[in-house]
Design a protein around this motif. Structure first.
Motif, PDB file in Angstrom:
ATOM      1  N   ASP A   1       3.173  11.225   9.522  1.00 29.21           N
ATOM      2  CA  ASP A   1       2.166  10.479   9.879  1.00 29.21           C
ATOM      3  C   ASP A   1       0.601  11.411   9.552  1.00 29.21           C
ATOM      4  OD1 ASP A   1       3.457   8.729  10.883  1.00 29.21           O
ATOM      5  OD2 ASP A   1       3.151   8.856  12.615  1.00 29.21           O
ATOM      6  N   SER A   2       1.108  12.562   9.959  1.00 31.08           N
ATOM      7  CA  SER A   2      -0.122  13.237   9.132  1.00 31.08           C
ATOM      8  C   SER A   2       0.184  13.276   7.100  1.00 31.08           C
ATOM      9  CB  SER A   2       0.166  14.821   9.681  1.00 31.08           C
ATOM     10  OG  SER A   2       0.987  15.369   8.983  1.00 31.08           O
ATOM     11  N   LEU A   3       1.093  12.919   6.684  1.00 29.11           N
ATOM     12  CA  LEU A   3       1.028  12.751   5.193  1.00 29.11           C
ATOM     13  C   LEU A   3       0.478  12.017   3.901  1.00 29.11           C
ATOM     14  CD1 LEU A   3       4.381  14.874   5.154  1.00 29.11           C
ATOM     15  CD2 LEU A   3       2.180  16.642   5.363  1.00 29.11           C
ATOM     16  N   SER A   4       0.119  12.240   3.182  1.00 26.62           N
ATOM     17  CA  SER A   4       0.115  11.398   1.817  1.00 26.62           C
ATOM     18  C   SER A   4       0.861  11.579   0.768  1.00 26.62           C
ATOM     19  CB  SER A   4      -1.445  10.912   2.461  1.00 26.62           C
ATOM     20  OG  SER A   4      -2.452  11.995   1.421  1.00 26.62           O
ATOM     21  N   ASP A   5       0.484  10.648  -0.206  1.00 25.48           N
ATOM     22  CA  ASP A   5       0.876  10.568  -1.139  1.00 25.48           C
ATOM     23  C   ASP A   5       2.654  11.640  -0.891  1.00 25.48           C
ATOM     24  OD1 ASP A   5       1.219  11.034  -4.145  1.00 25.48           O
ATOM     25  OD2 ASP A   5      -0.001  12.210  -4.309  1.00 25.48           O
ATOM     26  N   ILE A   6       3.058  11.471  -0.471  1.00 20.02           N
ATOM     27  CA  ILE A   6       4.834  11.486  -0.365  1.00 20.02           C
ATOM     28  C   ILE A   6       5.951  11.277  -1.622  1.00 20.02           C
ATOM     29  CG2 ILE A   6       6.317  12.381   0.871  1.00 20.02           C
ATOM     30  CD1 ILE A   6       5.094  10.938   3.999  1.00 20.02           C
ATOM     31  N   GLN A   7       5.919  12.465  -2.185  1.00 15.80           N
ATOM     32  CA  GLN A   7       6.880  12.366  -3.643  1.00 15.80           C
ATOM     33  C   GLN A   7       8.145  12.921  -2.758  1.00 15.80           C
ATOM     34  OE1 GLN A   7       5.843  10.520  -5.863  1.00 15.80           O
ATOM     35  NE2 GLN A   7       3.945   9.692  -4.986  1.00 15.80           N
TER      36      GLN A   7
ATOM     37  N   GLU B   1      13.695   4.317   3.261  1.00 18.32           N
ATOM     38  CA  GLU B   1      12.975   4.378   4.462  1.00 18.32           C
ATOM     39  C   GLU B   1      12.040   5.283   5.205  1.00 18.32           C
ATOM     40  OE1 GLU B   1      14.996   2.800   8.479  1.00 18.32           O
ATOM     41  OE2 GLU B   1      16.460   3.778   7.169  1.00 18.32           O
ATOM     42  N   GLU B   2      11.578   4.291   5.510  1.00 14.72           N
ATOM     43  CA  GLU B   2      10.359   5.182   5.716  1.00 14.72           C
ATOM     44  C   GLU B   2      10.204   4.518   7.485  1.00 14.72           C
ATOM     45  OE1 GLU B   2       6.280   4.224   4.664  1.00 14.72           O
ATOM     46  OE2 GLU B   2       6.644   4.580   2.291  1.00 14.72           O
ATOM     47  N   GLN B   3      10.220   5.459   8.947  1.00 14.24           N
ATOM     48  CA  GLN B   3      10.629   4.925   9.714  1.00 14.24           C
ATOM     49  C   GLN B   3       9.348   6.073  11.177  1.00 14.24           C
ATOM     50  OE1 GLN B   3      14.258   6.102  11.571  1.00 14.24           O
ATOM     51  NE2 GLN B   3      15.542   5.250  10.526  1.00 14.24           N
ATOM     52  N   GLU B   4       9.703   5.753  11.837  1.00 13.72           N
ATOM     53  CA  GLU B   4       8.068   6.323  13.053  1.00 13.72           C
ATOM     54  C   GLU B   4       7.448   7.776  11.925  1.00 13.72           C
ATOM     55  OE1 GLU B   4       6.647   6.556  17.623  1.00 13.72           O
ATOM     56  OE2 GLU B   4       7.641   5.107  16.550  1.00 13.72           O
ATOM     57  N   ASN B   5       6.966   8.410  12.018  1.00 13.20           N
ATOM     58  CA  ASN B   5       6.451  10.069  11.485  1.00 13.20           C
ATOM     59  C   ASN B   5       7.455  10.407  11.228  1.00 13.20           C
ATOM     60  OD1 ASN B   5       5.518  11.489  11.523  1.00 13.20           O
ATOM     61  ND2 ASN B   5       5.395  12.397  13.354  1.00 13.20           N
ATOM     62  N   LYS B   6       8.674   9.684   9.438  1.00 13.09           N
ATOM     63  CA  LYS B   6       9.820  10.323   9.024  1.00 13.09           C
ATOM     64  C   LYS B   6       9.978   9.448   8.073  1.00 13.09           C
ATOM     65  CE  LYS B   6      13.652   9.268  12.396  1.00 13.09           C
ATOM     66  NZ  LYS B   6      14.656  10.159  12.890  1.00 13.09           N
ATOM     67  N   ASN B   7      10.186   9.422   7.229  1.00 11.44           N
ATOM     68  CA  ASN B   7      11.105   8.516   6.148  1.00 11.44           C
ATOM     69  C   ASN B   7      12.054   9.697   5.339  1.00 11.44           C
ATOM     70  OD1 ASN B   7       8.415   7.921   5.435  1.00 11.44           O
ATOM     71  ND2 ASN B   7       7.941   8.735   3.215  1.00 11.44           N
TER      72      ASN B   7
END
Length: 105
Positions: free
Chosen positions: A9-15, A44-50
Motif C-alpha cells: 500500500d505504501s509502494l508504487s511502480d512495483i516491478q 495477484e494483488e491483495q490487501e497490502n500485498k502482491n
C-alpha cells in the motif's frame, strides 16, 4: 514457487522479474534430460500485498536437493519499487535456491 511482497500500500511502480527456469533446468551441463516440462503463473494483488505464483512440472530423477537449489540460484529474482511518501526508488535481488523448501507429494 510463491513470492509475496508485503506492505505494498505504501509502494508504487512495483516491478518483479522472475528468471526463466525452463532454460536453467533444461541446460544442465552434461545432462541430456528434458527436465522442465511445462508451467504457468499468476500475479495477484491483495490487501497490502502482491503475490506472484509460478507452478511447473519438473522431472528431477537423478538430481539431489543440493543440485536443485544450485540450479534455482543461477537466476536471480529481481524486484524494484518506489516509496509513495518519499518517492525513493529501491530494489532487491535474491535467488530462489536460498529459500526453497522441499515437500514430497
Amino acid at each position: 514457487m510463491i513470492l509475496t511482497l508485503r506492505g505494498t500500500d505504501s509502494l508504487s511502480d512495483i516491478q518483479v522479474k522472475l528468471p526463466h527456469y525452463r532454460e536453467a533446468f533444461n541446460n544442465i551441463k552434461d545432462d541430456q534430460q528434458i527436465r522442465y516440462w511445462f508451467g504457468s503463473g499468476a500475479d495477484e494483488e491483495q490487501e497490502n500485498k502482491n503475490i506472484y505464483t509460478r507452478e511447473f512440472v519438473l522431472y528431477t530423477k537423478g538430481l539431489n536437493d543440493k543440485q536443485i537449489k544450485e540450479i534455482l540460484a543461477t537466476g536471480k529474482i529481481k524486484t524494484s519499487w518506489v516509496l509513495k511518501d518519499t518517492k525513493t526508488k529501491a530494489q532487491a535481488e535474491f535467488g530462489a535456491g536460498e529459500n526453497i523448501e522441499f515437500e514430497a507429494k
